[in-house]
Scaffold this active site. Structure first.
Site, PDB file in Angstrom:
ATOM      1  N   CYS A 392       0.834  -1.142   0.148  1.00  0.00           N
ATOM      2  CA  CYS A 392      -0.040   0.061   0.082  1.00  0.00           C
ATOM      3  C   CYS A 392       0.817   1.086  -0.143  1.00  0.00           C
ATOM      4  O   CYS A 392       0.508   2.407   0.662  1.00  0.00           O
ATOM      5  CB  CYS A 392      -0.705   0.159   0.996  1.00  0.00           C
ATOM      6  SG  CYS A 392      -2.282  -1.221   1.138  1.00  0.00           S
ATOM      7  N   ASN A 393       2.003   1.345  -0.727  1.00  0.00           N
ATOM      8  CA  ASN A 393       2.916   2.379  -0.750  1.00  0.00           C
ATOM      9  C   ASN A 393       3.464   2.316  -2.057  1.00  0.00           C
ATOM     10  O   ASN A 393       4.724   1.923  -2.085  1.00  0.00           O
ATOM     11  CB  ASN A 393       4.105   1.833   0.457  1.00  0.00           C
ATOM     12  CG  ASN A 393       4.847   3.326   0.770  1.00  0.00           C
ATOM     13  OD1 ASN A 393       5.318   4.068  -0.439  1.00  0.00           O
ATOM     14  ND2 ASN A 393       5.314   3.651   2.018  1.00  0.00           N
TER      15      ASN A 393
END
Length: 458
Positions: A392-393
């Site tokens: 999620c980055n």
């Protein structure tokens, strides 16, 4: 390196070994009983038997009602919610300077800031390349309200902030009216601890600061009398495992009125009308606690904070410093028979200003990347919990895998959902392997992972 040799090099670990071995045996017996090597603490922490016992005993001894009333069971629930709220503020030494808003998770805490911050055409939103998607998503609120947004890069070499560029960006928006700078205290991917000094620097240049502390507070103390972000997001299961589904947004009282809530819901208003389209929001943090708070689980947060305090954050930090140093040195020393490196670690190569989260990629003897899904598949068969992907980055992933803006433009203009592959991207392998240590990680867990890595050597 055997355990005796390890303890000679890391005496700080040896001093805590017997105590924490007993805690793991008695309070977390499921780890070893199930033969699990758990290396995904950034994904979610583990809970102790003591936490469950205390909370379930608490639930069995009372009758609880919805807090939004003044009947006896409602008043009891309200009492324990407010006691927990105070416990959270005390844990972070917030004094009377902050409101504590209970949320479903850190993501909802960030969403509250995104939808309520007064973005308009005179506003600026600044982020790091190293941010969780729950922070990145705030840019869509900014963009739709006409605000400008910008990203500050991090260096490929160690994934730390480009300080010169960040300072330049903080100075360059002097004519903007509302300015919000959002960054993580610790990267959820690389473990880099971004300097908290940027809170004061940003304030000096007229910025409000949103600090994402979800990956930081599980293994670090945060004193809000020393560092004073305007908005702070946390998730409690990442600190002590149970309960899931509760986070918090801490709002500095000076920044509270700046948030303009765009709607109302049950529990957030003191008055609302149907005949007249008017409403009054409550005056305190309840204006952001939409609906009924999780009053049966919220008291478990106080129990969890007490448990972490009993373990001792400094002791947890010392143990993890030893284990992280051991892992970094061991992993980076692994070589194939022809001398080529098995593993490349992204981010800091030592323990200076970094947490206990490590990302890496594996190479074969011909210096070709080994597909991360192969690594995960073999780890799964050995009950080793690691995590693969982009975590999620996307900013960190685009940097570490050298994904260009041209390639991204092609991808987003031609993407076919049916053919989308999260790992293989326009001929490149995206993602990495992440391991993250936590409060119950021990030498044996790390040694098992190192042995697992050695199985890829040829």
């Amino acid at each position: 390196m055997n355990f005796i040799q390890f303890c000679e090099i890391y005496p700080e670990y040896k001093r805590t070994a017997e105590r924490f071995d007993n805690i793991r045996k008695n309070q977390y017996p499921q780890i070893d009983k199930m033969g699990q090597v758990y290396l995904d603490y950034t994904g979610g922490n583990l809970f102790s038997n003591q936490q469950l016992y205390e909370h379930f005993t608490f639930l069995q001894g009372q009758v609880f009602g919805n807090p939004h009333s003044s009947n006896p069971t409602s008043q009891l629930s309200t009492k324990y919610v407010e006691e927990t709220r105070k416990a959270v503020l005390d844990y972070f030494n917030a004094g009377d300077d902050y409101y504590c808003v209970f949320t479903a998770n850190a993501t909802q805490a960030l969403k509250i800031v995104g939808e309520s911050y007064p973005f308009d055409h005179r506003s600026q939103f600044l982020l790091l390349f190293d941010n969780h998607n729950s922070v990145n998503g705030i840019r869509e609120y900014a963009r739709r309200k006409g605000a400008d947004f910008d990203y500050c890069p991090v260096y490929l070499e160690d994934l730390r902030i480009d300080e010169n560029k960040l300072l330049q960006k903080l100075k360059s928006a002097q004519y903007k009216q509302h300015k919000l700078f959002a960054y993580p205290a610790q990267s959820n991917v690389s473990g880099v601890k971004h300097d908290l000094k940027w809170i004061d620097v940003a304030h000096e240049h007229g910025w409000d600061v949103l600090l994402d502390a979800a990956a930081f507070v599980p293994t670090n103390s945060l004193n809000l009398q020393e560092v004073r972000p305007d908005y702070l997001s946390v998730s409690f299961y990442k600190i002590f495992g149970y309960p899931t589904g509760i986070g918090a947004l801490l709002i500095h009282r000076k920044a509270f009125e700046k948030l303009d809530k765009p709607w109302f819901a049950g529990g957030t208003v003191s008055y609302a009308s149907v005949t007249m389209p008017e409403f009054f929001l409550t005056e305190n943090q309840e204006r952001f606690e939409e609906g009924t708070v999780n009053y049966l689980s919220i008291p478990a947060i106080k129990t969890g904070l007490k448990w972490i305090t009993e373990l001792g954050m400094e002791t947890i930090q010392n143990r993890l410093h030893c284990l992280t140093d051991y892992l970094l040195k061991a992993l980076q020393s692994l070589r194939h028979s022809n001398g080529s490196k098995l593993i490349h670690v992204f981010g800091p190569e030592n323990t200076e200003k970094r947490g206990s989260t490590i990302i890496m990629i594996f190479f074969d003897s011909q210096e070709q990347k080994i597909d991360v899904s192969i690594i995960e598949g073999r780890a799964n068969k050995q009950n080793i919990s690691i995590r693969i992907g982009c975590f999620c980055n996307p900013g960190i992933d685009e940097i570490t895998n050298c994904i260009s803006s041209e390639e991204l433009s092609v991808f987003y203009s031609t993407r076919d959902d049916a053919k989308y592959d999260k790992i293989h991207f326009l001929g490149k392998m995206r993602g990495a392997i992440r391991i993250s240590l936590g409060l119950m990680t021990n030498y044996e867990d790390c040694d098992t992972y190192i042995s697992f890595c050695k199985s890829f050597l040829v």
